[in-house]
Design a protein around this motif. Structure first.
Motif, short mmCIF file in Angstrom:
data_model
loop_
_atom_site.label_atom_id
_atom_site.label_comp_id
_atom_site.label_asym_id
_atom_site.label_seq_id
_atom_site.Cartn_x
_atom_site.Cartn_y
_atom_site.Cartn_z
N HIS A 188 24.65 -10.30 38.55
CA HIS A 188 25.34 -10.68 39.78
C HIS A 188 26.36 -11.78 39.50
CE1 HIS A 188 25.66 -12.77 43.74
NE2 HIS A 188 25.50 -11.57 44.26
N ARG A 189 25.98 -12.74 38.66
CA ARG A 189 26.88 -13.84 38.30
C ARG A 189 28.08 -13.33 37.50
NH1 ARG A 189 24.61 -17.10 33.54
NH2 ARG A 189 25.57 -15.31 32.49
N ASP A 190 27.82 -12.52 36.48
CA ASP A 190 28.87 -12.12 35.56
C ASP A 190 29.88 -11.16 36.19
OD1 ASP A 190 27.68 -13.69 33.67
OD2 ASP A 190 26.79 -12.03 32.54
N PHE A 191 29.47 -10.42 37.22
CA PHE A 191 30.37 -9.47 37.86
C PHE A 191 30.60 -9.85 39.33
CE2 PHE A 191 28.56 -7.21 34.29
CZ PHE A 191 29.68 -6.63 33.70
N PHE A 192 30.49 -11.13 39.61
CA PHE A 192 30.60 -11.60 40.99
C PHE A 192 31.95 -11.22 41.59
CE2 PHE A 192 31.32 -14.75 44.34
CZ PHE A 192 30.10 -14.74 45.00
N SER A 193 33.03 -11.68 40.98
CA SER A 193 34.37 -11.36 41.49
C SER A 193 35.40 -11.68 40.43
CB SER A 193 34.68 -12.16 42.75
OG SER A 193 36.01 -11.93 43.18
N PHE A 194 36.36 -10.76 40.25
CA PHE A 194 37.46 -10.98 39.33
C PHE A 194 38.80 -11.07 40.07
CE2 PHE A 194 34.49 -8.54 36.50
CZ PHE A 194 34.11 -9.63 35.73
N GLY A 195 38.74 -11.18 41.41
CA GLY A 195 39.97 -11.23 42.18
C GLY A 195 40.69 -9.89 42.13
N ILE A 196 41.99 -9.91 42.32
CA ILE A 196 42.79 -8.69 42.23
C ILE A 196 42.90 -8.34 40.75
CG2 ILE A 196 45.00 -7.61 42.68
CD1 ILE A 196 43.38 -8.20 45.16
N SER A 197 42.18 -7.31 40.34
CA SER A 197 42.06 -7.00 38.92
C SER A 197 41.60 -5.57 38.75
CB SER A 197 41.04 -7.97 38.27
OG SER A 197 40.68 -7.53 36.98
N PRO A 198 41.99 -4.93 37.66
CA PRO A 198 41.46 -3.59 37.39
C PRO A 198 39.98 -3.60 37.03
CG PRO A 198 42.79 -4.36 35.54
CD PRO A 198 42.97 -5.35 36.65
N ASN A 199 39.46 -4.79 36.69
CA ASN A 199 38.04 -4.90 36.36
C ASN A 199 37.20 -4.76 37.63
OD1 ASN A 199 38.54 -5.46 33.60
ND2 ASN A 199 38.99 -7.58 34.12
N ARG A 200 36.17 -3.94 37.55
CA ARG A 200 35.30 -3.75 38.70
C ARG A 200 34.42 -4.97 38.91
NH1 ARG A 200 31.82 1.23 38.06
NH2 ARG A 200 31.67 0.47 35.92
N ASP A 201 34.14 -5.28 40.17
CA ASP A 201 33.27 -6.40 40.49
C ASP A 201 32.52 -6.08 41.77
OD1 ASP A 201 35.35 -6.61 42.28
OD2 ASP A 201 36.12 -8.50 41.51
N ILE A 202 31.68 -7.03 42.21
CA ILE A 202 30.76 -6.79 43.32
C ILE A 202 31.29 -7.32 44.64
CG2 ILE A 202 28.41 -7.26 44.16
CD1 ILE A 202 27.60 -7.58 41.17
N HIS A 203 32.04 -8.41 44.61
CA HIS A 203 32.46 -9.10 45.83
C HIS A 203 33.98 -9.15 45.97
CE1 HIS A 203 28.47 -10.80 44.80
NE2 HIS A 203 28.29 -10.87 46.10
N ARG A 204 34.41 -9.48 47.20
CA ARG A 204 35.79 -9.85 47.52
C ARG A 204 36.81 -8.75 47.27
NH1 ARG A 204 36.04 -15.96 44.81
NH2 ARG A 204 34.28 -16.82 45.94
N ASN A 205 36.43 -7.50 47.46
CA ASN A 205 37.37 -6.42 47.19
C ASN A 205 38.12 -5.93 48.43
OD1 ASN A 205 37.01 -6.00 44.31
ND2 ASN A 205 34.92 -5.43 44.82
N LEU A 206 37.73 -6.38 49.58
CA LEU A 206 38.42 -5.98 50.80
C LEU A 206 39.24 -7.16 51.32
CD1 LEU A 206 35.55 -4.04 52.60
CD2 LEU A 206 37.48 -3.09 51.35
N MET A 207 40.42 -6.89 51.84
CA MET A 207 40.92 -5.55 52.17
C MET A 207 41.85 -4.98 51.07
SD MET A 207 39.59 -4.97 55.15
CE MET A 207 40.56 -3.66 55.90
N ASP A 208 42.08 -5.68 49.99
CA ASP A 208 43.10 -5.30 49.03
C ASP A 208 42.67 -4.21 48.05
OD1 ASP A 208 45.25 -7.55 49.48
OD2 ASP A 208 43.28 -8.52 49.48
N GLU A 209 41.38 -4.16 47.72
CA GLU A 209 40.92 -3.23 46.69
C GLU A 209 39.78 -2.35 47.21
OE1 GLU A 209 41.30 -5.38 42.51
OE2 GLU A 209 40.09 -6.56 43.90
N PRO A 210 40.04 -1.50 48.19
CA PRO A 210 38.95 -0.67 48.73
C PRO A 210 38.34 0.25 47.69
CG PRO A 210 41.09 0.09 49.53
CD PRO A 210 41.33 -1.23 48.87
N GLU A 211 39.11 0.55 46.64
CA GLU A 211 38.56 1.42 45.59
C GLU A 211 37.42 0.75 44.83
OE1 GLU A 211 41.92 -0.94 43.71
OE2 GLU A 211 41.51 0.05 45.63
N HIS A 212 37.29 -0.57 44.96
CA HIS A 212 36.21 -1.30 44.30
C HIS A 212 35.11 -1.71 45.27
CE1 HIS A 212 39.00 -2.71 40.77
NE2 HIS A 212 38.72 -1.42 40.75
#
Length: 481
Positions: A58-82
Motif C-alpha cells: 500500500h505504501r509503495d504504490f500509494f500514488s505516483f501522481g500523473i504518471s504511466p505507473n499504476r498506483d492505488i490512489h489519486r487517479n480521479l478525475m485525470d486518470e480514470p484508466e488507473h
C-alpha cells in the motif's frame, strides 16, 4: 425466543469450515468474535507477516501522481484508466479476511462507522480490542487529530446520482464523481487524519483499525451501487487489472489471483454481505462449487462458505447451494430460511445455533472469552515510512496540472524548482525527516526559483512540497549530499 427454522447437514462436518463473510458493525460483535479478531491480527504477524506485507505494498504504490505507473490512489478525475481505489481495497480486505478465516472460520472483518462513533473513549479503543495494538506495535495514534465526517456529509455523498457508462461530463453525477469525492473527502480521509500516527501515513494498513475503517468505506460503496446503479445497467471501470491482484504477485509461496476490478464491483462475487440493525439478509446469491479454482472466492483455498452472525440471519430470495457446493450458516440467536432458499441434492449445507456462545447467556453470565495473545513485533521502518507528509491530504489539482521539475537531486548547496508555466504565486516548503519545516518561502510571477541551502542542513533525505493557492503541485523526496 431463539429459533432455528431448519437444520440440514449432508456429510458436512468432515470438511474444514472456511469462510465467506457477514460483516457487521463492530458493536454487533460478540466478545469472543472481538477476541478472535484481535488474536488473528497478532497471529498473522508471526511467521510470514501479511499485515506488514499489505502495508508495504500500500505504501509503495500509494500514488505516483500523473504518471504511466499504476498506483492505488489519486487517479480521479485525470486518470480514470488507473481508477482502482474501491476495488483494490475491497480485495485487500478480502485477502486479510481469508487469511484470518484459516485461523477461525467465524471471523469477519467488521466496520467502524466514523460518522456516528466518534469518541476517543469508545469501546473501539478498549485495550481488549483495537486499543491493544497502539503500544504493542508503536502505532503512535493521536485520537482526535482531525475531523471525522458528519452523518450529513455521508448522506450527501451517498446521494451522488449514478449513471450509465460512459461517465457523464457534467462533473456532478456518476461513479467517477462518487469515487473521487469519497476518496478525497472526509468520509474516507477523516478517520485517517483523526486517528493519526501510522493510520495517517501511506503505511496505514499497519494499524488494524485501517481495516475496520475501510470496511465502512466498502459498505458505503456497496450501498451506493445498489441504490444508484441498480436500474441503470452495468457500469464498467476502464481498468481491467489491479496491482498485486494481477496474477503475478506471490506471498508466502502462493500466487495471488488475477482480478478484474469490474468483476468485483458487486461484493457478492466475493461472498460478502453487510449486516445492519441486527439483521443479515443473504439473498440473490449462489454458493461457490467446491473445487472450482477459477472462482475468486476459492482463490485463497476456501472450500466451504461459512456465514456467522450474532443476530438474525435471513436466507432466501434466490439463495442457492448448488450440487458440489458447501455452505455453513451459524447464528447465536436465529436463522430464517424463507422462500427462495434452495439446497440442491449433492450439496453440503448446515444451519445451526451457536450453543457455545448461547450457553453463558442462558446462565445469565457474561460471555466467556479466550485471552488475547499479543506480541510486540516492531515494524522495520525505512526512509519511505517517514515521508508521509500530507499522505491523506488530497489537495492537488484535479484539473490541468502544472508540471514541476526539481534538480539537481541529489543536491549539494542549492536546488532548482522549475515550473512549465508562470504562476502568479506559489510556495516552496521543505521538511526534514521529522516533519519539521526547514525552509518555506512564497514567490510571485515566477516560473523558476533557485533555493540556496544555508550549509547547516545535515546530509540526508528531505521532502519538498510545491503548492499554489492551497493546491499541492508536487511532493517529492530530495537528497542532500
Amino acid at each position: 425466543m431463539n429459533r432455528l427454522f431448519l437444520l440440514l447437514a449432508i456429510f458436512f462436518f468432515v470438511y474444514p469450515i472456511e469462510g465467506q463473510s457477514i460483516r457487521k458493525n463492530y458493536t454487533e460483535m460478540t466478545n469472543s468474535e472481538k477476541t478472535a479478531l484481535v488474536n488473528a491480527f497478532y497471529s498473522l504477524r508471526n511467521g510470514p507477516d501479511l499485515v506488514d506485507d499489505l502495508a508495504i505494498f500500500h505504501r509503495d504504490f500509494f500514488s505516483f501522481g500523473i504518471s504511466p505507473n499504476r498506483d492505488i490512489h489519486r487517479n480521479l478525475m485525470d486518470e480514470p484508466e488507473h481508477q482502482i481505489f474501491f476495488a483494490w481495497h475491497r480485495m485487500q480486505i478480502f485477502e486479510m479476511e481469508q487469511a484470518m478465516q484459516e485461523i477461525d472460520p467465524n471471523i469477519s472483518i467488521p466496520y467502524w462507522d466514523s460518522s456516528i462513533d466518534q469518541s476517543p473513549t469508545s469501546s473501539l479503543w478498549d485495550q481488549d480490542f483495537m486499543g491493544s495494538f497502539d503500544a504493542n506495535w508503536s502505532l503512535g495514534r493521536n485520537l482526535g487529530s482531525g475531523n471525522l465526517p458528519s452523518p450529513a456529509q455521508v448522506t450527501a455523498l451517498q446521494s451522488t446520482p449514478g449513471s450509465n457508462w460512459p461517465p457523464p461530463t457534467s462533473g456532478n453525477i456518476g461513479y467517477y464523481v462518487y469515487a473521487n469525492n469519497m476518496e478525497r473527502g472526509s468520509v474516507h480521509v477523516g478517520a485517517h487524519v483523526w486517528v493519526a500516527g501510522t493510520m495517517g501515513g501511506r503505511s496505514s494498513p499497519r494499524d488494524p483499525v485501517f481495516y475496520l475503517h475501510h470496511g465502512n468505506v466498502d459498505r458505503l460503496w456497496d450501498e451506493w451501487e445498489k441504490a444508484q446503479l441498480s436500474n441503470q445497467g452495468s457500469f464498467h471501470m476502464t481498468s481491467t487489472t489491479m496491482l498485486r491482484y494481477d496474477g503475478t504477485y506471490n506471498f508466502d509461496g502462493e500466487t495471488l489471483p488475477q482480478v478484474d476490478p469490474d468483476v468485483i464491483a458487486d461484493n457478492k462475487v466475493l461472498g460478502v454481505f453487510y449486516a445492519q440493525n441486527q439483521l443479515a439478509e443473504l439473498s440473490d446469491y449462489t454458493v461457490s462449487i467446491f473445487g472450482d479454482g477459477t472462482d475468486i472466492r476459492q482463490a485463497f483455498n476456501t472450500h466451504t462458505e461459512s456465514f456467522y452472525y450474532q443476530y438474525l440471519i435471513r436466507v432466501g430470495n434466490n439463495f442457492e447451494v448448488p450440487e458440489g457446493a458447501r455452505c455453513h450458516i451459524e447464528s447465536v440467536n436465529e436463522i430464517e430460511l424463507i422462500p427462495g432458499f434452495e439446497a440442491i441434492a449433492g450439496s453440503s449445507f448446515a444451519a445451526e445455533i451457536d450453543q457455545g456462545a448461547m450457553a453463558p447467556l442462558i446462565l445469565l453470565k457474561e460471555e466467556e472469552t479466550e485471552d488475547i495473545v499479543s506480541n510486540r513485533i516492531p515494524f522495520d521502518l525505512n526512509d519511505d515510512d517517514r515521508f508521509d507528509v500530507n499522505a491523506y491530504d488530497f489537495k492537488e489539482n484535479i484539473g490541468d496540472k502544472v508540471k514541476v521539475t526539481i534538480f539537481p537531486n541529489p543536491f549539494l548547496h542549492s536546488i532548482n524548482v522549475q515550473l512549465d508555466t508562470q504562476l502568479a504565486n506559489f510556495k516552496v516548503t521543505i521538511f526534514d525527516v521529522s516533519g519539521k519545516i526547514v525552509y518555506e518561502n512564497n514567490f510571485e510571477g515566477r516560473d523558476s526559483v533557485r533555493i540556496l541551502e544555508n550549509h547547516n542542513w545535515p546530509p540526508g533525505i528531505y521532502v519538498i512540497e510545491v503548492s499554489s493557492n492551497n493546491q499541492t503541485l508536487l511532493v517529492d523526496k530530495i537528497i542532500k549530499q
